[in-house]
Design a protein around this motif. Structure first.
Motif, mmCIF file in Angstrom:
data_model
loop_
_atom_site.group_PDB
_atom_site.id
_atom_site.type_symbol
_atom_site.label_atom_id
_atom_site.label_comp_id
_atom_site.label_asym_id
_atom_site.label_seq_id
_atom_site.Cartn_x
_atom_site.Cartn_y
_atom_site.Cartn_z
ATOM 1 N N ALA A 14 -43.259 9.820 49.623
ATOM 2 C CA ALA A 14 -41.932 10.306 50.038
ATOM 3 C C ALA A 14 -42.087 11.403 51.094
ATOM 4 O O ALA A 14 -41.337 11.446 52.073
ATOM 5 C CB ALA A 14 -41.172 10.845 48.827
ATOM 6 N N GLY A 15 -43.064 12.280 50.883
ATOM 7 C CA GLY A 15 -43.309 13.360 51.846
ATOM 8 C C GLY A 15 -43.713 12.804 53.208
ATOM 9 O O GLY A 15 -43.257 13.288 54.241
ATOM 10 N N LEU A 16 -44.571 11.766 53.189
ATOM 11 C CA LEU A 16 -44.993 11.160 54.462
ATOM 12 C C LEU A 16 -43.812 10.492 55.171
ATOM 13 O O LEU A 16 -43.660 10.609 56.386
ATOM 14 C CB LEU A 16 -46.103 10.127 54.213
ATOM 15 C CG LEU A 16 -47.492 10.721 53.952
ATOM 16 C CD1 LEU A 16 -48.465 9.655 53.488
ATOM 17 C CD2 LEU A 16 -48.032 11.409 55.199
ATOM 18 N N LEU A 18 -40.762 11.335 54.855
ATOM 19 C CA LEU A 18 -39.934 12.448 55.326
ATOM 20 C C LEU A 18 -40.469 12.998 56.655
ATOM 21 O O LEU A 18 -39.705 13.297 57.581
ATOM 22 C CB LEU A 18 -39.952 13.544 54.256
ATOM 23 C CG LEU A 18 -38.810 14.529 54.206
ATOM 24 C CD1 LEU A 18 -37.491 13.817 54.024
ATOM 25 C CD2 LEU A 18 -39.032 15.499 53.052
ATOM 26 N N SER A 19 -41.808 13.094 56.746
ATOM 27 C CA SER A 19 -42.423 13.578 57.994
ATOM 28 C C SER A 19 -42.090 12.636 59.138
ATOM 29 O O SER A 19 -41.749 13.077 60.246
ATOM 30 C CB SER A 19 -43.948 13.638 57.857
ATOM 31 O OG SER A 19 -44.313 14.464 56.821
#
Lengths: 130, 328
Positions: A14-16, A18-19
């Motif tokens: 999810a963080g990737l 988001l990036s």
């Protein structure tokens, strides 16, 4: 333990994502120009010409020329931000000032579009005698 | 440690740029690219190391024994740091991201679901006809408010990414404390500057569930349908996103408050972290309701949420617990 690992994996994924989304949004903001800014500029120029047209020393032809130019600029602003009802009303008013049968038709049509964009304008325009 | 310094620098640069160039699309775009680049490198490194076990050589000369030992030690330190950082990714952050995603979806939906349902296809047809007849140009009207939506999305994305990254640092006490200090420092300075420069205003909620979409406020204001006086972010959100948008956004705050409250009275240091976090959340809510809305407010939201994120992890002391488990 396996569940915890799955949650961590989902979190990192999810963080990737988001990036990537943030990067994409950043790229769009750097590359795209805000059409509202250009519309504001055209609108302001149009207003300046309309103020000039008020000069009593001008001949009828000169005044008509200024109105035509002001209408062209307002039209540009409308093309940039077509969902702003205020611009449609302004455009209609300038067209009406041209004093031609086509100008009157244009005025009527532009008011229809403005009130379709925001129906709450209808009573407001009626109250103003438009 | 170097990457932490870059992260802290990014927080300070972001707060300064957002306060100095409010609403400047290109400046915000560049900041977003910096955050995205940093986030991608950090998170892909964590993912690669923790889930695929890949370790890159940190440039040590492995041909002699000392070099090999040093390289090995550095790899161990890096692996530990990444494992610790990966502990940030729990159910809590996934729920937080899901709530932020729901708010983003609502924001996007407001562009299409207008407060007064517009027959967009019909309207676009009328506009096309007008332009062809009176201006002699062929014209396709797309929704011109996309830049406003993109701007609002960009704010949410930047805060969400910063929240995730702050989480990944805060699992370590030595790295979490500088993040909290810088986040809180930037938050207090931005808050004080905004309060003194813009003053404090009242908030008057207009109770409508569906809003006029991002950028709709400008149109409403130009038509004098809403007062010209300065409005708070909360008021603007009600006009643009409707009460639904307010509820979706405040749900994130309520959930965060719940995380802090669940940590209160679980030891002195956790309670202090939780109480400071609750205080920052309250300050964010007050700023939302009572500071005049400008683009510069993003300089307050960003460090504020970074501090909240780091305090949230520290109040649950994930890093400490896992470190102890690893020692066992």
């Amino acid at each position: 333990m396996a569940r915890e690992r799955r949650v961590k994996k989902a979190g990192v994924a999810a963080g990737l994502a988001l990036s990537l989304l943030t990067g994409l949004a950043g790229l769009c903001l750097v590359l795209l120009e805000d059409p509202a800014l250009r519309a504001k500029e055209s609108s302001a120029l149009s207003l300046t010409l309309l103020m000039e047209a008020r000069n009593p020393d001008l001949s009828a032809d000169e005044r008509l020329d200024l109105f035509t130019k002001a209408r062209a600029l307002k039209l540009q602003a409308v093309l940039q931000t077509p969902y702003n009802p205020k611009l449609w009303i302004d455009l209609g008013r300038i067209s009406l000032a041209l004093n031609t049968p086509e100008g009157q038709e244009e005025y009527r049509k532009s008011l229809v579009i403005a009130t379709t964009i925001d129906p709450r304008l209808k009573p407001l325009l009626e109250r103003g005698g438009l | 440690m170097n990457r932490l310094v870059v992260f802290l620098g990014l927080i300070v640069i972001s707060a300064v740029l957002l306060a100095a160039f409010p609403g400047h699309g290109a400046a915000k775009g560049l900041l977003l690219l910096l955050w995205a680049g940093f986030g991608f490198v950090r998170l892909s490194r964590i993912g690669e190391l923790v889930f695929f076990g890949r370790l890159e050589d940190e440039g040590q000369d492995a041909r002699n024994l000392a070099g090999a030992l040093e390289a090995n030690r550095q790899r161990g330190v890096l692996r530990d740091a990444c494992y610790k950082a990966s502990n940030a990714f729990s159910d809590k952050i996934l729920i937080w991201l899901a709530l932020a995603g729901a708010y983003g979806l609502w924001m996007g939906a407001m562009v299409f679901v207008h407060a007064t349902p517009l027959p967009y296809t019909e309207l676009a047809g009328e506009m096309r006809e007008y332009m062809e007849r009176f201006a002699g140009v062929s014209f396709e009207a797309d929704y011109a408010g996309y830049i406003s939506v993109l701007n609002d999305f960009a704010d949410v994305l930047m805060i969400a990414l910063a929240y995730v990254l702050a989480h990944s640092y805060a699992t370590s006490h030595s790295q979490g404390r500088p993040v909290i200090a810088v986040g809180l420092g930037a938050f207090c300075l931005s808050g004080a500057w905004l309060a003194f420069s813009g003053g404090v205003i009242g908030s008057s909620l207009a109770g409508q569930w569906v809003g006029y979409g991002s950028g709709g406020l400008e149109v409403l204001r130009s038509m004098e349908l809403i007062p010209a006086q300065p409005l708070s972010s909360l008021d603007i959100r009600v006009y643009e996103m409707g009460m639904g948008g307010v509820i979706f956004l405040y749900l994130i705050g309520v959930y965060q408050a719940f995380i802090f409250l669940s940590a209160v009275s679980r030891g002195k240091s956790r309670t202090i972290s939780a109480l400071v976090g609750l205080f920052v959340l309250l300050a964010l809510a007050l700023a939302d309701g009572f500071l005049p809305a400008t683009h510069a407010l993003q300089a307050l939201w960003l460090p504020g949420w970074i501090a909240v994120s780091a305090l949230s992890v520290q109040s649950h002391s994930l890093g400490q617990r896992v470190a102890k488990l690893r020692q066992i």
